[in-house]
Motif scaffolding. Structure first.
Motif, PDB file in Angstrom:
ATOM      1  N   VAL A   1      29.091 -32.686 -13.597  1.00 55.81           N
ATOM      2  CA  VAL A   1      29.326 -32.645 -12.152  1.00 55.81           C
ATOM      3  C   VAL A   1      30.296 -33.741 -11.742  1.00 55.81           C
ATOM      4  N   ARG A   2      30.113 -34.913 -12.290  1.00 53.68           N
ATOM      5  CA  ARG A   2      30.961 -36.061 -11.935  1.00 53.68           C
ATOM      6  C   ARG A   2      32.427 -35.801 -12.296  1.00 53.68           C
TER       7      ARG A   2
ATOM      8  N   LYS B   1      34.087 -33.306  -9.753  1.00 52.17           N
ATOM      9  CA  LYS B   1      33.708 -33.580  -8.372  1.00 52.17           C
ATOM     10  C   LYS B   1      34.701 -32.996  -7.378  1.00 52.17           C
TER      11      LYS B   1
ATOM     12  N   LEU C   1      34.271 -29.330  -6.338  1.00 52.47           N
ATOM     13  CA  LEU C   1      33.106 -28.949  -5.546  1.00 52.47           C
ATOM     14  C   LEU C   1      33.431 -28.854  -4.062  1.00 52.47           C
TER      15      LEU C   1
ATOM     16  N   PRO D   1      27.699 -26.747  -8.186  1.00 51.44           N
ATOM     17  CA  PRO D   1      27.488 -27.755  -9.234  1.00 51.44           C
ATOM     18  C   PRO D   1      27.009 -27.154 -10.556  1.00 51.44           C
TER      19      PRO D   1
ATOM     20  N   THR E   1      29.664 -26.005 -13.204  1.00 56.10           N
ATOM     21  CA  THR E   1      30.294 -27.003 -14.074  1.00 56.10           C
ATOM     22  C   THR E   1      29.447 -27.252 -15.321  1.00 56.10           C
TER      23      THR E   1
ATOM     24  N   ASN F   1      22.310 -35.335 -14.807  1.00 54.83           N
ATOM     25  CA  ASN F   1      23.325 -35.206 -13.767  1.00 54.83           C
ATOM     26  C   ASN F   1      22.787 -35.634 -12.406  1.00 54.83           C
TER      27      ASN F   1
ATOM     28  N   SER G   1      21.218 -29.997  -5.235  1.00 56.50           N
ATOM     29  CA  SER G   1      22.582 -29.460  -5.210  1.00 56.50           C
ATOM     30  C   SER G   1      23.405 -30.027  -4.073  1.00 56.50           C
TER      31      SER G   1
ATOM     32  N   LEU H   1      24.469 -33.542  -5.032  1.00 56.15           N
ATOM     33  CA  LEU H   1      25.512 -33.541  -6.057  1.00 56.15           C
ATOM     34  C   LEU H   1      26.866 -33.136  -5.461  1.00 56.15           C
ATOM     35  N   ARG H   2      26.844 -32.233  -4.506  1.00 59.36           N
ATOM     36  CA  ARG H   2      28.097 -31.788  -3.918  1.00 59.36           C
ATOM     37  C   ARG H   2      28.698 -32.841  -2.984  1.00 59.36           C
TER      38      ARG H   2
END
Length: 256
Positions: free
Chosen positions: A86-87, A90, A93, A100, A103, A160, A250, A253-254
């Motif tokens: 995810v990173r 990024k 997103l 997420p 990925t 993550n 989620s 993370l987004r």
């Protein structure tokens, strides 16, 4: 159905992007993917041949260490690659169509394919060069590889989220995860460990996966203590918990 099709297209596009970013347009990236595990197996072979007359199983040092190291990589390489999925993506997103989870799924397929390719090449070369090649049993080999990758996927999903929420967790995880290579049965057979240490070693699900993987190469290997139901339960519970945590986070993370 349209929603699934959209995600499939996104995953396919991300997969192509990951291949280009990881391996580039030159063959050097693919060569390194093979050289790194091959070098580990070679170094282990040289080191242990100097101190032992025969491997713990069979007659081939390279085959013994390769079956252990490659089986371990279906978990270890998967987790390492998924931890930053995810990173690393990024910026993508920001597009509503990219979730997420896309990925992570793209990286899962790429890493599984890469590790499988490495396994076929390295183990294939070793088997062909042996005077008496072993008779392979594919079901245990494929089972161990798949369950190991599922465990890596579950841990990757958890990491993550946890790496974002708790930066200290990332340092702790790396410290705890590092010695797994030493205690998972790559260098030894858990069957040979005396009680009660054998029972402690067998709490590690990776030990069972490596034992199972080796039964596909050594028909004489009885793998005392092997419990694949335990490995299955551990892997799929980890995946289930990882999916729950990832789904619930989620938005975090987004927007992180």
């Amino acid at each position: 159905m349209g929603h699934v099709y959209t995600h499939a297209r996104v995953v396919a596009a991300l997969l192509i992007r990951e291949i280009a970013a990881r391996f580039g347009s030159k063959p050097g990236g693919y060569v390194w993917a093979l050289l790194d595990p091959a070098a580990h197996v070679l170094l282990l072979t040289i080191a242990f041949q100097a101190i032992a007359r025969a491997p713990a199983l069979g007659v081939s040092f390279p085959l013994f260490f390769a079956t252990g190291y490659v089986a371990f990589q279906f978990y270890q390489a998967m987790t390492s690659y998924l931890n930053g999925a995810v990173r690393a993506n990024k910026s993508l997103l920001n597009y509503p169509s990219v979730a997420p989870i896309d990925t992570v799924v793209a990286r899962y397929f790429l890493q599984f394919g890469t590790t499988a390719m490495v396994a076929v090449v390295i183990l294939g070369v070793i088997v062909v060069w042996m005077r008496v090649p072993p008779e392979l049993s594919w079901p245990p080999i494929l089972e161990a590889a798949f369950v190991g990758s599922v465990l890596g996927l579950g841990v990757g999903l958890i990491n993550n989220v946890m790496f974002v929420k708790y930066p200290l967790y990332e340092k702790v995880f790396n410290i705890v995860n590092r010695p797994l290579m030493l205690i998972s049965g790559i260098f030894f057979l858990p069957d040979a460990i005396p009680h009660p240490y054998r029972e402690i070693i067998l709490l590690n699900p990776l030990t069972h996966l490596i034992m199972r993987f080796r039964t596909g190469f050594y028909d004489e290997y009885r793998a005392i203590g092997l419990d694949m139901s335990y490995a299955h339960m551990f892997a799929f519970l980890t995946l289930f918990f990882g999916m729950l945590l990832f789904s619930a986070s989620s938005t975090l993370l987004r927007n992180e």
